[in-house]
Design a protein around this motif. Structure first.
Motif, PDB file in Angstrom:
ATOM      1  N   GLY A 148     -57.905 -11.028   5.811  1.00 34.60           N
ATOM      2  CA  GLY A 148     -58.985 -10.620   4.925  1.00 34.60           C
ATOM      3  C   GLY A 148     -60.128  -9.960   5.667  1.00 34.60           C
ATOM      4  N   GLY A 149     -61.253  -9.872   4.985  1.00 37.73           N
ATOM      5  CA  GLY A 149     -62.453  -9.318   5.601  1.00 37.73           C
ATOM      6  C   GLY A 149     -62.459  -7.804   5.643  1.00 37.73           C
ATOM      7  N   PHE A 150     -63.464  -7.276   6.320  1.00 45.99           N
ATOM      8  CA  PHE A 150     -63.588  -5.837   6.489  1.00 45.99           C
ATOM      9  C   PHE A 150     -62.839  -5.444   7.760  1.00 45.99           C
ATOM     10  CE2 PHE A 150     -66.978  -6.742   3.576  1.00 45.99           C
ATOM     11  CZ  PHE A 150     -67.024  -5.620   2.766  1.00 45.99           C
ATOM     12  N   ALA A 151     -61.725  -4.767   7.583  1.00 46.93           N
ATOM     13  CA  ALA A 151     -60.824  -4.482   8.700  1.00 46.93           C
ATOM     14  C   ALA A 151     -61.260  -3.218   9.435  1.00 46.93           C
ATOM     15  CB  ALA A 151     -59.397  -4.331   8.197  1.00 46.93           C
ATOM     16  N   LYS A 152     -61.900  -3.410  10.556  1.00 44.64           N
ATOM     17  CA  LYS A 152     -62.231  -2.292  11.430  1.00 44.64           C
ATOM     18  C   LYS A 152     -61.135  -2.150  12.485  1.00 44.64           C
ATOM     19  CE  LYS A 152     -66.126  -1.427   9.378  1.00 44.64           C
ATOM     20  NZ  LYS A 152     -66.272  -0.197   8.564  1.00 44.64           N
ATOM     21  N   GLU A 153     -61.236  -1.100  13.269  1.00 47.29           N
ATOM     22  CA  GLU A 153     -60.178  -0.821  14.243  1.00 47.29           C
ATOM     23  C   GLU A 153     -59.958  -2.002  15.189  1.00 47.29           C
ATOM     24  OE1 GLU A 153     -58.827   2.812  17.218  1.00 47.29           O
ATOM     25  OE2 GLU A 153     -60.353   3.080  15.677  1.00 47.29           O
ATOM     26  N   LYS A 154     -61.037  -2.615  15.645  1.00 45.52           N
ATOM     27  CA  LYS A 154     -60.905  -3.736  16.574  1.00 45.52           C
ATOM     28  C   LYS A 154     -60.146  -4.896  15.943  1.00 45.52           C
ATOM     29  CE  LYS A 154     -63.603  -7.016  19.342  1.00 45.52           C
ATOM     30  NZ  LYS A 154     -64.968  -7.498  19.704  1.00 45.52           N
ATOM     31  N   SER A 155     -60.499  -5.240  14.699  1.00 43.68           N
ATOM     32  CA  SER A 155     -59.829  -6.376  14.049  1.00 43.68           C
ATOM     33  C   SER A 155     -58.369  -6.069  13.750  1.00 43.68           C
ATOM     34  CB  SER A 155     -60.571  -6.763  12.771  1.00 43.68           C
ATOM     35  OG  SER A 155     -60.610  -5.703  11.846  1.00 43.68           O
ATOM     36  N   ARG A 157     -56.390  -4.239  15.560  1.00 43.50           N
ATOM     37  CA  ARG A 157     -55.649  -4.383  16.819  1.00 43.50           C
ATOM     38  C   ARG A 157     -55.538  -5.857  17.223  1.00 43.50           C
ATOM     39  NH1 ARG A 157     -54.263   0.390  18.822  1.00 43.50           N
ATOM     40  NH2 ARG A 157     -55.414   2.244  18.137  1.00 43.50           N
ATOM     41  N   GLU A 158     -56.569  -6.625  16.938  1.00 46.70           N
ATOM     42  CA  GLU A 158     -56.497  -8.068  17.224  1.00 46.70           C
ATOM     43  C   GLU A 158     -55.422  -8.737  16.377  1.00 46.70           C
ATOM     44  OE1 GLU A 158     -60.482  -9.283  16.458  1.00 46.70           O
ATOM     45  OE2 GLU A 158     -61.196  -8.839  18.501  1.00 46.70           O
ATOM     46  N   GLU A 159     -55.339  -8.373  15.111  1.00 48.78           N
ATOM     47  CA  GLU A 159     -54.319  -8.944  14.225  1.00 48.78           C
ATOM     48  C   GLU A 159     -52.924  -8.479  14.635  1.00 48.78           C
ATOM     49  OE1 GLU A 159     -54.780 -11.239  11.989  1.00 48.78           O
ATOM     50  OE2 GLU A 159     -56.954 -11.272  12.158  1.00 48.78           O
ATOM     51  N   LEU A 160     -52.831  -7.245  15.093  1.00 55.68           N
ATOM     52  CA  LEU A 160     -51.546  -6.739  15.572  1.00 55.68           C
ATOM     53  C   LEU A 160     -51.091  -7.529  16.796  1.00 55.68           C
ATOM     54  CD1 LEU A 160     -49.420  -4.407  15.142  1.00 55.68           C
ATOM     55  CD2 LEU A 160     -50.640  -3.215  16.983  1.00 55.68           C
ATOM     56  N   LEU A 161     -52.017  -7.841  17.701  1.00 54.82           N
ATOM     57  CA  LEU A 161     -51.688  -8.633  18.883  1.00 54.82           C
ATOM     58  C   LEU A 161     -51.222 -10.030  18.486  1.00 54.82           C
ATOM     59  CD1 LEU A 161     -51.567  -8.911  21.947  1.00 54.82           C
ATOM     60  CD2 LEU A 161     -53.995  -9.533  21.931  1.00 54.82           C
ATOM     61  N   LYS A 162     -51.873 -10.628  17.486  1.00 51.70           N
ATOM     62  CA  LYS A 162     -51.446 -11.936  16.998  1.00 51.70           C
ATOM     63  C   LYS A 162     -50.034 -11.876  16.427  1.00 51.70           C
ATOM     64  CE  LYS A 162     -56.141 -13.506  15.828  1.00 51.70           C
ATOM     65  NZ  LYS A 162     -57.057 -13.844  14.706  1.00 51.70           N
ATOM     66  N   ALA A 181     -50.829   0.055   9.842  1.00 57.73           N
ATOM     67  CA  ALA A 181     -51.948  -0.660   9.239  1.00 57.73           C
ATOM     68  C   ALA A 181     -51.937  -0.326   7.754  1.00 57.73           C
ATOM     69  CB  ALA A 181     -53.272  -0.230   9.872  1.00 57.73           C
ATOM     70  N   ALA A 182     -52.230  -1.310   6.921  1.00 52.43           N
ATOM     71  CA  ALA A 182     -52.219  -1.085   5.475  1.00 52.43           C
ATOM     72  C   ALA A 182     -53.469  -1.683   4.864  1.00 52.43           C
ATOM     73  CB  ALA A 182     -50.972  -1.715   4.850  1.00 52.43           C
ATOM     74  N   ARG A 193     -60.598  -9.589   0.103  1.00 56.25           N
ATOM     75  CA  ARG A 193     -60.061  -8.340   0.634  1.00 56.25           C
ATOM     76  C   ARG A 193     -58.664  -8.583   1.232  1.00 56.25           C
ATOM     77  NH1 ARG A 193     -63.445  -4.238   0.958  1.00 56.25           N
ATOM     78  NH2 ARG A 193     -62.217  -3.263   2.603  1.00 56.25           N
ATOM     79  N   ARG A 194     -57.842  -7.573   1.156  1.00 59.32           N
ATOM     80  CA  ARG A 194     -56.470  -7.692   1.655  1.00 59.32           C
ATOM     81  C   ARG A 194     -56.161  -6.549   2.614  1.00 59.32           C
ATOM     82  NH1 ARG A 194     -50.969  -7.248  -2.057  1.00 59.32           N
ATOM     83  NH2 ARG A 194     -49.458  -7.378  -0.359  1.00 59.32           N
ATOM     84  N   ASN A 195     -55.810  -6.910   3.818  1.00 59.79           N
ATOM     85  CA  ASN A 195     -55.403  -5.957   4.850  1.00 59.79           C
ATOM     86  C   ASN A 195     -54.114  -6.465   5.480  1.00 59.79           C
ATOM     87  OD1 ASN A 195     -58.260  -4.727   4.858  1.00 59.79           O
ATOM     88  ND2 ASN A 195     -58.640  -6.832   5.495  1.00 59.79           N
ATOM     89  N   GLU A 196     -53.342  -5.567   6.039  1.00 60.55           N
ATOM     90  CA  GLU A 196     -52.086  -5.950   6.683  1.00 60.55           C
ATOM     91  C   GLU A 196     -51.836  -5.107   7.922  1.00 60.55           C
ATOM     92  OE1 GLU A 196     -49.742  -7.161   2.526  1.00 60.55           O
ATOM     93  OE2 GLU A 196     -49.249  -5.300   3.564  1.00 60.55           O
TER      94      GLU A 196
END
Length: 205
Positions: A148-155, A157-162, A181-182, A193-196
């Motif tokens: 969730g949240g506001f997905a900026k480039e840093k977040s 990439r952090e989620e991708l690493l996870k 990224a979606a 908010r929904r990000n993937e």
């Protein structure tokens, strides 16, 4: 019909179009099947059907800039920038395929895409902008991490690493790149908010 009435109708049409573009609620999504999650699994395994998307590719250094530029280009297509001069309903999510550059100072290729609505899948309107094209995606399986949240480039990439760490932990076959990224929501939507991020499942040769 007077000028004021014309402007009221125009404003109503534009508000509907912008609303569809900015909110995921009620929008068509590409169909997929999901495997049942195993205990402790923090990602989904989805298999998407073969579908058509409208896409544009942007080169650059930053994912967020590419998604913004790509979105604006594709929005013109769904507002009538096609051979039928027809409006196309907005769908969700907006995806961005990232093909990383060869090094940290090299540009990457970002392919931003809208899913073409079901009723137009057989014969989608053809883009008039040479930078826009209809992409035929074959069936594919992706590992998907939702956040969730506001997905900026840093977040992102952090989620991708996870996600990568989870796939390595579970010993499942995956493709290093490209990754996706979606996004599903408007910039000013404040809650739920929904990000993937997606990584593709490796197909045995």
């Amino acid at each position: 019909m007077n000028l004021q009435t014309v402007w009221i109708i125009f404003a109503a049409v534009m508000l509907k179009a912008v609303g569809q573009a900015l909110f995921s609620t009620g929008l068509q999504n590409p169909k997929y099947t999901a495997e049942e999650k195993k205990e402790g699994q923090d990602y989904e395994v989805r298999t998407y059907q073969a579908t058509k998307w409208v896409s544009t590719t942007v080169s650059g250094m930053h994912l967020d800039d590419a998604m913004s530029n790509g979105f604006r280009t594709l929005f013109k297509y769904i507002q009538g920038g096609n051979n039928n001069q027809s409006k196309v309903e907005m769908t969700a999510p907006v995806t961005c395929r990232v093909d990383p550059g060869a090094g940290p100072t090299c540009e990457s290729n970002f392919t931003v895409s809208f899913f073409i609505p079901e009723e137009l899948q057989e014969n989608p309107p053809q883009p008039t902008d040479p930078q826009v094209y209809v992409e035929e995606r074959k069936e594919f399986t992706a590992y998907v991490r939702t956040f969730g949240g506001f997905a900026k480039e840093k977040s992102k990439r952090e989620e991708l690493l996870k996600l990568l760490e989870s796939l390595q932990r579970d010993g499942v076959p995956y493709v290093d790149q490209p990754f996706y990224a979606a996004g599903y929501d408007a910039p000013f939507k404040l809650t739920n908010r929904r990000n993937e991020v997606w990584m593709l499942k490796a197909v045995p040769e």
